[in-house]
Design an enzyme around this catalytic site. Structure first.
Site, PDB file in Angstrom:
ATOM      1  CD  GLU A 123      56.806   3.838 -42.179  1.00 33.88           C
ATOM      2  OE1 GLU A 123      58.117   3.510 -42.233  1.00 33.88           O
ATOM      3  OE2 GLU A 123      56.106   3.148 -41.666  1.00 33.88           O
ATOM      4  NE  ARG A 173      68.752   3.994 -40.899  1.00 33.13           N
ATOM      5  CZ  ARG A 173      67.912   3.173 -40.133  1.00 33.13           C
ATOM      6  NH1 ARG A 173      67.120   2.093 -40.622  1.00 33.13           N
ATOM      7  NH2 ARG A 173      66.649   4.225 -40.978  1.00 33.13           N
TER       8      ARG A 173
HETATM    9  O1  LIG Z   1      60.975   3.179 -48.513  1.00 26.95           O
HETATM   10  P1  LIG Z   1      60.592   5.006 -47.882  1.00 26.95           P
HETATM   11  O2  LIG Z   1      59.229   5.610 -47.067  1.00 26.95           O
HETATM   12  O3  LIG Z   1      61.235   6.319 -48.317  1.00 26.95           O
HETATM   13  O4  LIG Z   1      61.793   5.277 -45.867  1.00 26.95           O
HETATM   14  C1  LIG Z   1      62.487   4.308 -46.696  1.00 26.95           C
HETATM   15  C2  LIG Z   1      64.088   4.555 -45.864  1.00 26.95           C
HETATM   16  O5  LIG Z   1      63.736   5.483 -44.664  1.00 26.95           O
HETATM   17  C3  LIG Z   1      65.225   5.104 -44.032  1.00 26.95           C
HETATM   18  O6  LIG Z   1      66.157   6.469 -43.853  1.00 26.95           O
HETATM   19  P2  LIG Z   1      65.623   7.512 -42.496  1.00 26.95           P
HETATM   20  O7  LIG Z   1      65.331   9.043 -43.764  1.00 26.95           O
HETATM   21  O8  LIG Z   1      65.528   6.855 -41.738  1.00 26.95           O
HETATM   22  O9  LIG Z   1      67.870   7.564 -42.950  1.00 26.95           O
HETATM   23  P3  LIG Z   1      68.626   7.143 -42.217  1.00 26.95           P
HETATM   24  O10 LIG Z   1      68.695   6.180 -43.295  1.00 26.95           O
HETATM   25  O11 LIG Z   1      69.360   8.281 -42.745  1.00 26.95           O
HETATM   26  O12 LIG Z   1      68.419   6.902 -40.549  1.00 26.95           O
HETATM   27  C4  LIG Z   1      65.380   3.697 -44.669  1.00 26.95           C
HETATM   28  O13 LIG Z   1      67.077   3.607 -43.947  1.00 26.95           O
HETATM   29  C5  LIG Z   1      65.254   4.920 -45.852  1.00 26.95           C
HETATM   30  O14 LIG Z   1      66.899   4.854 -46.441  1.00 26.95           O
HETATM   31  N1  LIG Z   2      58.445   1.502 -40.135  1.00 28.88           N
HETATM   32  C1  LIG Z   2      60.736   2.094 -40.680  1.00 28.88           C
HETATM   33  N2  LIG Z   2      61.964   1.714 -40.094  1.00 28.88           N
HETATM   34  C2  LIG Z   2      62.846   1.241 -40.354  1.00 28.88           C
HETATM   35  N3  LIG Z   2      63.450   2.468 -41.273  1.00 28.88           N
HETATM   36  C3  LIG Z   2      62.252   2.917 -42.212  1.00 28.88           C
HETATM   37  N4  LIG Z   2      62.047   3.681 -42.881  1.00 28.88           N
HETATM   38  C4  LIG Z   2      61.389   3.879 -42.900  1.00 28.88           C
HETATM   39  N5  LIG Z   2      60.163   3.241 -42.232  1.00 28.88           N
HETATM   40  C5  LIG Z   2      60.979   2.910 -41.564  1.00 28.88           C
END
Ligand SMILES: O=P(O)(O)OC[C@H]1O[C@H](OP(=O)(O)OP(=O)(O)O)[C@H](O)[C@@H]1O
Ligand SMILES: Nc1ncnc2[nH]cnc12
Length: 259
Positions: free
Chosen positions: A182, A145
Site C-alpha cells: 500500500e 508483525r
Molecule cells: O497486503 P500488503 O499490502 O502487502 O500489506 C500488508 C503488510 O504491510 C504491513 O507490513 P509492513 O511492510 O508495513 O512491515 P512491518 O510488519 O515490518 O511493519 C503488514 O504487517 C503486512 O506485512
Molecule cells: N493500512 C494498513 N494498516 C496497517 N498495516 C498495513 N499494511 C498495509 N496496509 C496497512
C-alpha cells in the site's frame, strides 16, 4: 526409646540432621529405618506444603488478574462469555492512525491488542482453532508483525516456526522476492533450507491489505519446496482486495474491514 522417637518427630525439618548428629547411637538404637521414614515424611509434608502455597499464590494471581482492570475482559463493560472479534473492534483495540507511514494511509495499529493479555490470548486461541484443520507442518511468520502472532501460534500447533525477513536480515543462503504494498515496495527473503520438501506451511501476518506481501511470501514458500496450506491474518482490509492475489489458498482472517 519411644519418647525419643516422638521427640525427634516434633523437631523442625532443619533440625533433624542436628538431632541425628547429637544422638546417632540412640537414633540408630531406636530404629534407623523408622527415623529415616520420619525424615521422609517430614520432607514429604514440606514439599506438599510448598506446592499448596505455590498453587494458592497462582490462584491468587489469576483472581487478581480477572478481578483487575488490566485485560480486555476485565472491565465491568466486558463480558468474557460475549467475546467476539466485533467487540474487539467496538472496544477500539485496533487503532486507526491517519497518515501513517505516509499521507493518505489509514494505518491499523494493533499494538493495543498486544498490550492486553486477554485480547492477545483470544487472538492466538482463535487463530489456533481456525488453522488446526489445515494440518500444517510449519508456520512461516512475515517480519515484523507476523512474528508476533506466528511464533505463539506455532507453539500452539506444536510445529516449528520459520521467519520470513526483510532484505538483508537473514544470515544464511536465501531466496528473494520483491513486491509492492500500500505504501511502497519491499523485498522479503527466506532461508533456502528452512522448509522441507512437501511440508504444509501456514503463512502468518498481522494485516492482509493489497496482498503483495503475502503473495510474495507464498512464492518464496513454494520456491523453497513447501506447500502453502493456508494464510492467517488478524486483520483483512477487504477494500484493498488482497484475496485476489491469493486466490489459490485458504485464508483465515479474524477481523475484516469493509472500508
Ligand atoms: O497486503 P500488503 O499490502 O502487502 O500489506 C500488508 C503488510 O504491510 C504491513 O507490513 P509492513 O511492510 O508495513 O512491515 P512491518 O510488519 O515490518 O511493519 C503488514 O504487517 C503486512 O506485512
Ligand atoms: N493500512 C494498513 N494498516 C496497517 N498495516 C498495513 N499494511 C498495509 N496496509 C496497512
Amino acid at each position: 526409646m519411644e519418647a525419643l522417637s516422638v521427640h525427634i518427630c516434633r523437631v523442625p525439618l532443619f533440625a533433624v540432621p542436628k538431632v541425628y548428629d547429637a544422638f546417632p547411637l540412640a537414633v540408630e538404637c531406636v530404629e534407623r529405618t523408622r527415623f529415616m521414614r520420619t525424615c521422609g515424611s517430614i520432607i514429604y509434608q514440606g514439599v506438599q506444603n510448598s506446592l499448596k502455597i505455590r498453587q494458592a499464590q497462582h490462584n491468587n494471581h489469576l483472581r487478581n488478574r480477572k478481578g483487575g482492570k488490566r485485560g480486555f475482559f476485565n472491565s465491568k463493560r466486558r463480558d468474557p462469555a460475549q467475546f467476539s472479534m466485533e467487540k474487539l473492534l467496538a472496544e477500539a483495540l485496533v487503532r486507526d492512525v491517519p497518515d501513517f507511514p505516509k499521507p493518505g494511509i489509514l494505518f491499523k495499529d494493533i499494538t493495543p491488542v498486544l498490550q492486553d493479555y486477554d485480547a492477545l490470548r483470544q487472538v492466538i486461541d482463535k487463530m489456533t482453532e481456525q488453522s488446526r484443520p489445515l494440518k500444517v507442518d510449519v508456520v512461516v511468520g512475515i517480519e515484523a508483525r507476523g512474528f508476533i502472532f506466528g511464533a505463539p501460534l506455532a507453539l500452539e500447533l506444536e510445529v516449528g516456526f520459520v521467519p520470513l525477513r526483510k532484505l538483508g536480515k537473514l544470515p544464511y543462503n536465501r531466496l528473494v522476492e520483491e513486491y509492492a504494498l500500500e505504501y511502497g515496495t519491499n523485498t522479503v527473503e527466506i532461508h533456502t533450507d528452512s522448509i522441507k520438501p512437501g511440508q504444509r506451511v501456514l503463512i502468518v501476518d498481522d494485516v492482509l491489505a493489497t496482498g503483495g506481501t503475502a503473495a510474495a511470501a507464498a512464492r518464496l514458500v513454494e520456491r523453497a519446496g513447501g506447500q502453502v496450506a493456508g494464510l492467517c491474518f488478524l486483520i483483512e482490509l477487504d477494500f484493498l482486495e488482497g484475496r485476489k492475489a491469493l486466490e489459490n489458498y485458504p485464508i483465515i482472517s479474524l477481523i475484516r474491514y469493509q472500508e
